[in-house]
Design an enzyme around this catalytic site. Structure first.
Site, PDB file in Angstrom:
ATOM      1  N   HIS A 285       0.864  -1.188   0.067  1.00 54.69           N
ATOM      2  CA  HIS A 285       0.050   0.207  -0.119  1.00 54.69           C
ATOM      3  C   HIS A 285       0.814   1.417   0.063  1.00 54.69           C
ATOM      4  O   HIS A 285       0.223   2.416   0.063  1.00 54.69           O
ATOM      5  CB  HIS A 285      -0.928  -0.115   1.160  1.00 54.69           C
TER       6      HIS A 285
ATOM      7  N   LYS B 227       2.957   4.433  -1.036  1.00 59.57           N
ATOM      8  CA  LYS B 227       3.007   5.360  -2.177  1.00 59.57           C
ATOM      9  C   LYS B 227       4.211   6.345  -2.354  1.00 59.57           C
ATOM     10  O   LYS B 227       4.078   7.229  -1.501  1.00 59.57           O
ATOM     11  CB  LYS B 227       1.540   5.997  -2.287  1.00 59.57           C
TER      12      LYS B 227
ATOM     13  N   ASP C  63      15.422  10.903  -9.580  1.00 59.71           N
ATOM     14  CA  ASP C  63      16.686  11.387  -8.978  1.00 59.71           C
ATOM     15  C   ASP C  63      16.775  11.623  -7.546  1.00 59.71           C
ATOM     16  O   ASP C  63      16.763  10.701  -6.786  1.00 59.71           O
ATOM     17  CB  ASP C  63      17.120  12.380  -9.854  1.00 59.71           C
TER      18      ASP C  63
END
Length: 513
Positions: free
Chosen positions: A173, A175, A180
Site C-alpha cells: 500500500h 505510495k 533522481d
C-alpha cells in the site's frame, strides 16, 4: 502512561532505549520530537526544499515533469497502475525518458524500478502488468517491475478466494514517487481518478539525496522479496529467495524483516554519524579554516529547520514503527494542543480510538461522507461498504457523546459534488499555536488494515519554519473547508440509513477494509 514504554522494543533488532522523556526539549534547543530518531533515521533539510501540493491535476503534471527530467533513477511504489489514457501517458513519458537515456553516449544511466501489489496489479485482463510489459520488453536492462504478494494469502485460501476479494488479505500500500533526488510522498495511487477528481495529499521534497536514497533502498528491499514480472507476463522470485506463498511463511517473513530493518538501521546509523559530525564541526574551537577545508566553495548548506522521519509499518514482517510513533504522538499531545486527523476510510483501531477518547488534546477528525467514499455506487457487496463506514462512524460518535466529549472531539464529513475523498494523515498544533509544527503524510489510514495487514509508509515532517508551517496550515484549511460538522441529526438523514444486515456483518468484516 510513560511514552517511552509505548516505544518498547517491538522492533527487530530492538531500538535503543530512549533516555529522556520524548516531549522534553533537547538541551541544544532542538525541536521536541527528536525522540523519533531513536527509531528511524532523521533527515534534516531546509524548508525551502518542501512543497505542499493541493490538487490531483497538480500531482499528475508534476509526475510527468519529473519523469521527463530524470537522469539516474525513477522509483515508483504504488498499490497499482491504472489502465486508462492518463496512465498510458505516464508510461509513454517513461518510455521517452528511457529512450533518451539509451541514445546517450556510453551505457545508459537511467534505472526504473516499479513496485506494485500483485493481487491489485493483476486484476482483470487488462491490468498494471499488461501496461508495463512493453517497457520490460523494450528496456530489459533498465526496468524492474516487482509485484508484492502478501505471505498471508496462501494454500486453500488463495485457491478459494476470488479476485478482488483476495485483496482484503493484505496489500503493498506504500505510495512513493521518486525521481533522481526529488521525492513525492502521497496517499494517491497511479490511476486516473487520483489525477482528476479524487482528493488526496501530496508533498514534494526537492534536492533531498539522503531521503531519496532511503526510499530507493526501501523499495529495493521490498522488491527483492516480491515476484518479478517477466517479459511474457509470468512472474518469478529472485534466485535463492523464499517464495511468499509457496515457501515457508516464517522463513519468508524473517528474511523480509531483516531486509527492511537493514535499510532503516543503516540509514539511521549514517544520519547519526552525519549529525555528530555536523554538531562537532559547529562547536567553538573548530576553526573556520578547517570547516572551509572540508567543503567545496559555495557548497555550504543552510542549517536545517525541517526534519523528515520515515515511519514504516509492516506488521506481517513484525515491523510496527508507524503504529508506535502515532500512538506516542496521540498519547503525548498536551491539553489545548489540537490534532487535525483525516482518513478516507474511518475505521480507527481500538488503540487509536481509546487514545483519542482518553487523552487531553482537541481533535478535529475529517472523514468521507458516504457520497465521496470511493466505494459509493459500487456493484455487489462493495456497494454496502459506505454504509458500513457510516455505522462505524455512528458508533464512535455515540461513544464521544456518551463521554460528553463533543467539544473536544469533533467529527467532520468531507463533501464535494463530483469528487471522492482519499486524504489521510494528521497535523499537530501545539497549545497556543495557530500553525502546525508536525504533519504525518503517506499511505496509512489509521485503521486495522494499515496497522495489521498492509505494507505502509509515511513521513513525519517537523518544522520550525513559519512559511512551511503556513503551507501545511493552508493545506489543512483547504481540506476542512469542504466539510460539515457531524451531529446527532446527521445520522437521521435518509442517506445515513444503514440496513440491519450491514450492522450485523460490519463487526465481522471491519478488519478487512
Amino acid at each position: 502512561r510513560s511514552s517511552w514504554l509505548l516505544l518498547a522494543p517491538l522492533l527487530s533488532p530492538p531500538a535503543p532505549v530512549i533516555t529522556a522523556p520524548p516531549c522534553s526539549l533537547c538541551p541544544e534547543g532542538a525541536h521536541r520530537f527528536q525522540w523519533i530518531r531513536n527509531l528511524v533515521p532523521e533527515f534534516g533539510i531546509s524548508s525551502s526544499h518542501v512543497k505542499v501540493l493541493s490538487s490531483p491535476a497538480e500531482f499528475y503534471e508534476l509526475l510527468k515533469v519529473q519523469i521527463k527530467a530524470a537522469k539516474q533513477r525513477v522509483v515508483m511504489a504504488s498499490l497499482y497502475l491504472g489502465t486508462g489514457l492518463l496512465e498510458q501517458e505516464l508510461v509513454y513519458c517513461l518510455e521517452e525518458t528511457l529512450e533518451k537515456s539509451l541514445q546517450a553516449k556510453g551505457s545508459p544511466d537511467l534505472r526504473v524500478s516499479i513496485l506494485l501489489d500483485y493481487t491489485r496489479g493483476s486484476r482483470g485482463r487488462k491490468n498494471s502488468r499488461t501496461m508495463l510489459i512493453p517497457l520490460l520488453q523494450r528496456f530489459p536492462e533498465q526496468v524492474r517491475v516487482s509485484l508484492f504478494h502478501t505471505p498471508n494469502l496462501r494454500g486453500l485460501l488463495r485457491l478459494l478466494i476470488p479476485e478482488r476479494f483476495n485483496e482484503t488479505i493484505g496489500l503493498q500500500h506504500i505510495k512513493v514517487y521518486l525521481f533522481d533526488d526529488n521525492v513525492i510522498l502521497s496517499g494517491a495511487n497511479l490511476s486516473d481518478l487520483y489525477f482528476t477528481n479524487r482528493q488526496d495529499r501530496y508533498v514534494l521534497l526537492r534536492d533531498s539525496p539522503e531521503i531519496a536514497d532511503f526510499f530507493t533502498e526501501l523499495v529495493d528491499a521490498i522488491g527483492d522479496v516480491s515476484l518479478q514480472l517477466q517479459q511474457d507476463d509470468t512472474v518469478q522470485m529472485m534466485e535463492g529467495m523464499v517464495h511468499p506463498y509457496q515457501g515457508d511463511k516464517v522463513a519468508y517473513c524473517e528474511i523480509a524483516n531483516r531486509r527492511v530493518m537493514e535499510v532503516i538501521n543503516s540509514a539511521r546509523t549514517r544520519q547519526e554519524l552525519l549529525h555528530a559530525k555536523t554538531f562537532h564541526s559547529s562547536q567553538p574551537g573548530s576553526s573556520l579554516l578547517s570547516q572551509q577545508g572540508s567543503q567545496a566553495p559555495g557548497s555550504l548548506k543552510p542549517e536545517p529547520d525541517t526534519w523528515i522521519y520515515p515511519l514504516i509499518q509492516m506488521k506481517p514482517f513484525g515491523i510496527q514503527i508507524d503504529e508506535m510513533v502515532t500512538e506516542t504522538l496521540l498519547t503525548e499531545a498536551e491539553r489545548d494542543a489540537r490534532i487535525y486527523l483525516t482518513t478516507g476510510y474511518f475505521n480507527l483501531t481500538q488503540a487509536y480510538m481509546d487514545l483519542i477518547l482518553g487523552t487531553r488534546a482537541e481533535y478535529r477528525i475529517l472523514l468521507a461522507s458516504p457520497e465521496v467514499n470511493g466505494f459509493f455506487g459500487a456493484k455487489g457487496v462493495a456497494g454496502a461498504i459506505p454504509a458500513a463506514y457510516v455505522y462505524i462512524e455512528h458508533q464512535f460518535y455515540s461513544e464521544v457523546c456518551c463521554l460528553q466529549q463533543q467539544e473536544r472531539v469533533q467529527l467532520q464529513e468531507y463533501s464535494r459534488a463530483g469528487w471522492t475523498f482519499h486524504a489521510k494523515g494528521l497535523w499537530l498544533y501545539l497549545a497556543g499555536s495557530d500553525l502546525p509544527c508536525l504533519t504525518l503524510i503517506g499511505s496509512p489510514n489509521f485503521g486495522y488494515r494499515s496497522v495489521h495487514r498492509d505494507l505502509e509508509a509515511q513521513v513525519a515532517i517537523v518544522t520550525e519554519n513559519k512559511a512551511l508551517q503556513q503551507q501545511l496550515h493552508q493545506e489543512q484549511e483547504q481540506l476542512y473547508l469542504c466539510s460539515g460538522v457531524v451531529s446527532t441529526s446527521t445520522f437521521e438523514q435518509p442517506s445515513r440509513y444503514v440496513k440491519l444486515w450491514v450492522k450485523l456483518v460490519t463487526p465481522l468484516i471491519k478488519n478487512f477494509f
